[in-house]
Design a protein around this motif. Sequence first.
Motif, PDB file in Angstrom:
ATOM      1  N   TYR A 155     -11.204   3.315   5.006  1.00 46.29           N
ATOM      2  CA  TYR A 155     -11.048   1.910   5.381  1.00 46.29           C
ATOM      3  C   TYR A 155      -9.672   1.430   4.943  1.00 46.29           C
ATOM      4  CZ  TYR A 155     -15.938   1.735   6.686  1.00 46.29           C
ATOM      5  OH  TYR A 155     -17.136   1.959   7.305  1.00 46.29           O
ATOM      6  N   ALA A 156      -8.727   1.372   5.882  1.00 44.70           N
ATOM      7  CA  ALA A 156      -7.383   0.889   5.564  1.00 44.70           C
ATOM      8  C   ALA A 156      -7.432  -0.618   5.366  1.00 44.70           C
ATOM      9  CB  ALA A 156      -6.426   1.224   6.699  1.00 44.70           C
ATOM     10  N   ALA A 157      -6.723  -1.089   4.337  1.00 39.36           N
ATOM     11  CA  ALA A 157      -6.553  -2.526   4.200  1.00 39.36           C
ATOM     12  C   ALA A 157      -5.796  -2.962   5.460  1.00 39.36           C
ATOM     13  CB  ALA A 157      -5.742  -2.829   2.953  1.00 39.36           C
ATOM     14  N   TYR A 173       0.810  -1.238   0.000  1.00 37.62           N
ATOM     15  CA  TYR A 173       0.000   0.000   0.000  1.00 37.62           C
ATOM     16  C   TYR A 173       0.837   1.279   0.000  1.00 37.62           C
ATOM     17  CZ  TYR A 173      -2.840  -3.818   1.798  1.00 37.62           C
ATOM     18  OH  TYR A 173      -3.415  -5.043   1.981  1.00 37.62           O
ATOM     19  N   SER A 174       2.128   1.189  -0.292  1.00 41.23           N
ATOM     20  CA  SER A 174       3.007   2.360  -0.210  1.00 41.23           C
ATOM     21  C   SER A 174       3.640   2.705  -1.542  1.00 41.23           C
ATOM     22  CB  SER A 174       4.133   2.106   0.800  1.00 41.23           C
ATOM     23  OG  SER A 174       3.630   1.793   2.065  1.00 41.23           O
ATOM     24  N   GLN A 175       3.087   2.176  -2.629  1.00 40.46           N
ATOM     25  CA  GLN A 175       3.668   2.440  -3.938  1.00 40.46           C
ATOM     26  C   GLN A 175       3.461   3.918  -4.284  1.00 40.46           C
ATOM     27  OE1 GLN A 175       1.741   0.337  -7.148  1.00 40.46           O
ATOM     28  NE2 GLN A 175       3.225   1.203  -8.594  1.00 40.46           N
ATOM     29  N   PRO A 184       1.099   5.353  -9.317  1.00 43.35           N
ATOM     30  CA  PRO A 184      -0.310   4.941  -9.366  1.00 43.35           C
ATOM     31  C   PRO A 184      -1.276   6.080  -9.033  1.00 43.35           C
ATOM     32  CG  PRO A 184       0.599   4.315  -7.252  1.00 43.35           C
ATOM     33  CD  PRO A 184       1.690   5.040  -7.986  1.00 43.35           C
ATOM     34  N   ASN A 241      -1.864   7.320   1.389  1.00 44.06           N
ATOM     35  CA  ASN A 241      -1.060   6.709   0.330  1.00 44.06           C
ATOM     36  C   ASN A 241      -1.459   7.301  -1.031  1.00 44.06           C
ATOM     37  OD1 ASN A 241      -3.356   5.307  -0.488  1.00 44.06           O
ATOM     38  ND2 ASN A 241      -2.578   3.273   0.067  1.00 44.06           N
ATOM     39  N   ALA A 242      -0.837   6.770  -2.105  1.00 39.91           N
ATOM     40  CA  ALA A 242      -0.993   7.397  -3.428  1.00 39.91           C
ATOM     41  C   ALA A 242      -2.444   7.466  -3.882  1.00 39.91           C
ATOM     42  CB  ALA A 242      -0.158   6.647  -4.455  1.00 39.91           C
ATOM     43  N   THR A 243      -3.284   6.552  -3.391  1.00 41.22           N
ATOM     44  CA  THR A 243      -4.695   6.592  -3.796  1.00 41.22           C
ATOM     45  C   THR A 243      -5.583   7.115  -2.669  1.00 41.22           C
ATOM     46  OG1 THR A 243      -4.774   4.198  -3.388  1.00 41.22           O
ATOM     47  CG2 THR A 243      -4.540   4.907  -5.666  1.00 41.22           C
ATOM     48  N   VAL A 291      -5.630   6.765   0.879  1.00 43.87           N
ATOM     49  CA  VAL A 291      -6.107   6.045   2.065  1.00 43.87           C
ATOM     50  C   VAL A 291      -5.008   6.007   3.137  1.00 43.87           C
ATOM     51  CG1 VAL A 291      -7.164   3.929   2.957  1.00 43.87           C
ATOM     52  CG2 VAL A 291      -7.545   4.598   0.571  1.00 43.87           C
ATOM     53  N   TYR A 343       1.413   1.578   7.476  1.00 43.89           N
ATOM     54  CA  TYR A 343       2.190   2.145   6.367  1.00 43.89           C
ATOM     55  C   TYR A 343       2.140   3.681   6.374  1.00 43.89           C
ATOM     56  CZ  TYR A 343      -2.328   2.486   3.845  1.00 43.89           C
ATOM     57  OH  TYR A 343      -3.616   2.781   3.473  1.00 43.89           O
TER      58      TYR A 343
END
Length: 367
Positions: free
Chosen positions: A196-198, A150-152, A279, A182-184, A186, A205
């Motif tokens: 809602y974090a995975a 989740y950190s891309q 992304p 993160n990039a999207t 979350v 992360y």
Amino acid sequence: MQLIHALFVAALLACLALAHPGEKHNPAHLKREIAAQKAWAAHGKRALNTCARSESARALQARSIKRRELKTRELREKLAQSGKSHARRNANELSKWESTVHNKTGAYSSYDPAAVFNGEPSCILAPVITDGPYYIWGEYVRQNVVEEAYSQGVPMHVEIQYIDVNTCEPLPDLFVDIWQANATGVYSGISEQGNYAADGWNSTYLRGIQPTDKDGVAVFDTIFPGHYSGRATHTHLLVHSNATLLPNGTLLVNTGSITHNGQLFFNEKLRSAVEAASPYNTNTIEVTSNAEDMWAKQQASSQYDPFVDYAYIGDDISDGLFVWKQIGINSTADYINNSYYAIAGYIQEDGGFENTGAHSFSAGPSK
Ligand SMILES: *[C@@H]1O[C@H](CO)[C@@H](O)[C@H](O)[C@H]1NC(C)=O
Ligand SMILES: *[C@@H]1O[C@H](CO)[C@@H](O)[C@H](O)[C@H]1NC(C)=O
Ligand SMILES: *[C@@H]1O[C@H](CO)[C@@H](O)[C@H](O)[C@H]1NC(C)=O
Ligand SMILES: *[C@@H]1O[C@H](CO)[C@@H](O)[C@H](O)[C@H]1NC(C)=O
Ligand SMILES: *[C@@H]1O[C@H](CO)[C@@H](O)[C@H](O)[C@H]1NC(C)=O
Ligand SMILES: *[C@@H]1O[C@H](CO)[C@@H](O)[C@H](O)[C@H]1NC(C)=O
Ligand SMILES: *[C@@H]1O[C@H](CO)[C@@H](O)[C@H](O)[C@H]1NC(C)=O
């Protein structure tokens, strides 16, 4: 003038309802804080005329130029050795100066470190703003907050230097908490409506803590943050003074003070350049510009620039960014009971949990 100020306050208050769903603020508090910010700006001006021009302040600035130059060179050499660098831009393009003061990439290429890393004068008090609804207590002290999942995104090497506005001296031994989406768009560690974090409350992360060194500098390896609904792109920074580091690499709960609460912002040109890349370009959430974001406006003052300075590490933005900022803070202040300080959750040995107690630290995590 007074009318304009009153209208500004009224507009701010009107915005509150539209701001972040999780961010609740008391209008009386907000009014007081706006008044306090005006006083801070005046203080910043005075300080600048006194201690900021001192010999030790100039020596500190010289060390900062050198340190940032070495770090950028190190990052560039690493990239070159990795063989992952993108094709070289032609020489003409490299020598071009940027129209915005924040993009120092062109200056770095023509090799003028003083012009690149000098930045704004020190000793400007940065306004204190909200830590938002997503602060988690109990994260690890670690420089690299990029995790496998989740950190891309575009690597972002952050160098923050904290200066005491009372003395214009750097502030060592602070612990700086960093967190961001993160990039999207979350955040980790939060699992509730809107975010809602995975891996839920257990995820960590893009969160971590670093101490400041003798020059007041904390360094993080993260990614450029993505945007989410209703907010301009930003990275959170919270400063703990006199905190105790535990053997397991976290900070002891309920010690020390909260000396500053702020957010880093990124100018629109930089944000759109990053978000054109993968992304980020898969993020379908509507963008909120800095101009549309009430907190970006609050983070700025007539003296304090809320945007980071930056330089590309490679030829392409996806190779990464070095960003830096000098932040003036009041070392004797404590915002622990401030309405802008709220703890959404906490993480400990047996996992991450929502803070079901009052959203204030004096209530403490509900453990
Ligand atoms: C961001 O995090 C969310 C959930 O935590 C995840 O679904 C998404 O894939 C992540 N984005 C990236 C680019 O890793
Ligand atoms: C924090 O520590 C400094 C010295 O390191 C001391 O001067 C200061 O009074 C302390 N502040 C609090 C709130 O304990
Ligand atoms: C930053 O400056 C470099 C070099 O001048 C340029 O190629 C790049 O497009 C600029 N980026 C932004 C976001 O302005
Ligand atoms: C710094 O904080 C102290 C303690 O809250 C306060 O008395 C002082 O006025 C503050 N100084 C500035 C410049 O804001
Ligand atoms: C914060 O509030 C608590 C509870 O009212 C109080 O005991 C404490 O002294 C306050 N701390 C500061 C720094 O104002
Ligand atoms: C770290 O140690 C403290 C003190 O023993 C404990 O309360 C906390 O849960 C630990 N944190 C983690 C993530 O293990
Ligand atoms: C969260 O982490 C704790 C400690 O490692 C573990 O016991 C628990 O099962 C995890 N919870 C979830 C939902 O993964």
